[in-house]
Design an enzyme around this catalytic site. Structure first.
Site, PDB file in Angstrom:
ATOM      1  CB  ILE A  32      -0.951  -0.011   1.220  1.00 43.50           C
ATOM      2  CG1 ILE A  32      -1.906   1.196   1.193  1.00 43.50           C
ATOM      3  CG2 ILE A  32      -0.207  -0.089   2.538  1.00 43.50           C
ATOM      4  CD1 ILE A  32      -2.988   1.129   2.281  1.00 43.50           C
ATOM      5  CB  SER A  33       1.265   4.026  -2.379  1.00 42.65           C
ATOM      6  OG  SER A  33       1.436   3.226  -3.528  1.00 42.65           O
ATOM      7  CD  GLN A  34       5.561   8.779   1.134  1.00 38.10           C
ATOM      8  OE1 GLN A  34       5.842   8.689  -0.053  1.00 38.10           O
ATOM      9  NE2 GLN A  34       6.198   9.567   1.960  1.00 38.10           N
TER      10      GLN A  34
END
Length: 212
Positions: free
Chosen positions: A61-63
């Site tokens: 899950i991206s920043q």
């Protein structure tokens, strides 16, 4: 137990608004969508940290800030049809669902898609359609799209995706090698494609016929 509401507010104020994200709709959506529901349960107390997190199958899950940047530069007004390449955890999908009228999201890994579908349904989000296929080919049968968002790093911009943009539509995609990319926005105009470069970034590989 972490107070998720307070942690989410702090994330928005410090990591997102504090770094220059100004779109009021984007900021409100990040306050609304519970990021912790999209990460594995053992990592939920880290869900609002300034970092990507593993979600299984070698994916992340991206920043939060990167999700916000991509969402803002897509410049959605609320009435668009958007294609997302790389459902992953479903968090970016949920953000998009509040910023446009209709989301079609593609994931090549069925286990991730099914998990994302479960969380999206639990949140009562009803304007998302899920597809399990090679995202680098897009969804020609449902084109054109007003916006296309790619959540994995590509060696180059896949031609099927620019072909599936509506005139005036925007494609946001990280492009580079497997270690670092530059976030790019491609806009389809009456005169062709216009490409702009934004921030440096690092995403998992875009796998498929027109990716790695």
């Amino acid at each position: 137990m972490l107070d998720h509401t307070a942690a989410r507010r702090s994330m928005v104020e410090r990591q997102i608004e504090g770094r220059g994200i100004q779109d009021a709709r984007v900021l409100a959506t990040f306050m609304e969508i519970p990021r912790h529901l999209f990460v594995p349960e053992p990592l939920r107390n880290e869900a609002y940290d300034d970092t990507p997190l593993p979600v299984g199958e070698g994916q992340t899950i991206s920043q939060p800030y990167m999700v916000a940047v991509m969402s803002e530069i897509l410049e959605l007004k609320g009435n668009e049809k958007v294609l997302e390449i790389g459902t992953g955890s479903g968090y970016q999908t949920a953000i998009l669902s509040r910023l446009c009228a209709e989301v079609h999201t593609i994931e090549r890994l069925a286990s991730l898609s099914h998990q994302a579908q479960k969380v999206i349904a639990e949140l009562g989000i009803t304007n998302v359609s899920f597809h399990i296929t090679d995202g680098t080919k897009g969804l020609a049968e449902l084109a054109p799209f007003d916006g296309i968002l790619v959540t994995a790093g590509a060696p180059s911009i896949p031609k099927p995706l620019t072909d599936q943009l509506a005139e005036g539509g925007r494609l946001v995609i990280p492009v580079g090698d497997r270690f670092s990319q530059t976030l790019k926005r491609v806009t389809k105009t009456g005169h062709g494609l216009e490409t702009e470069s934004f921030t440096g970034c690092r995403f998992v590989d875009l796998i498929g016929q027109f990716g790695w």
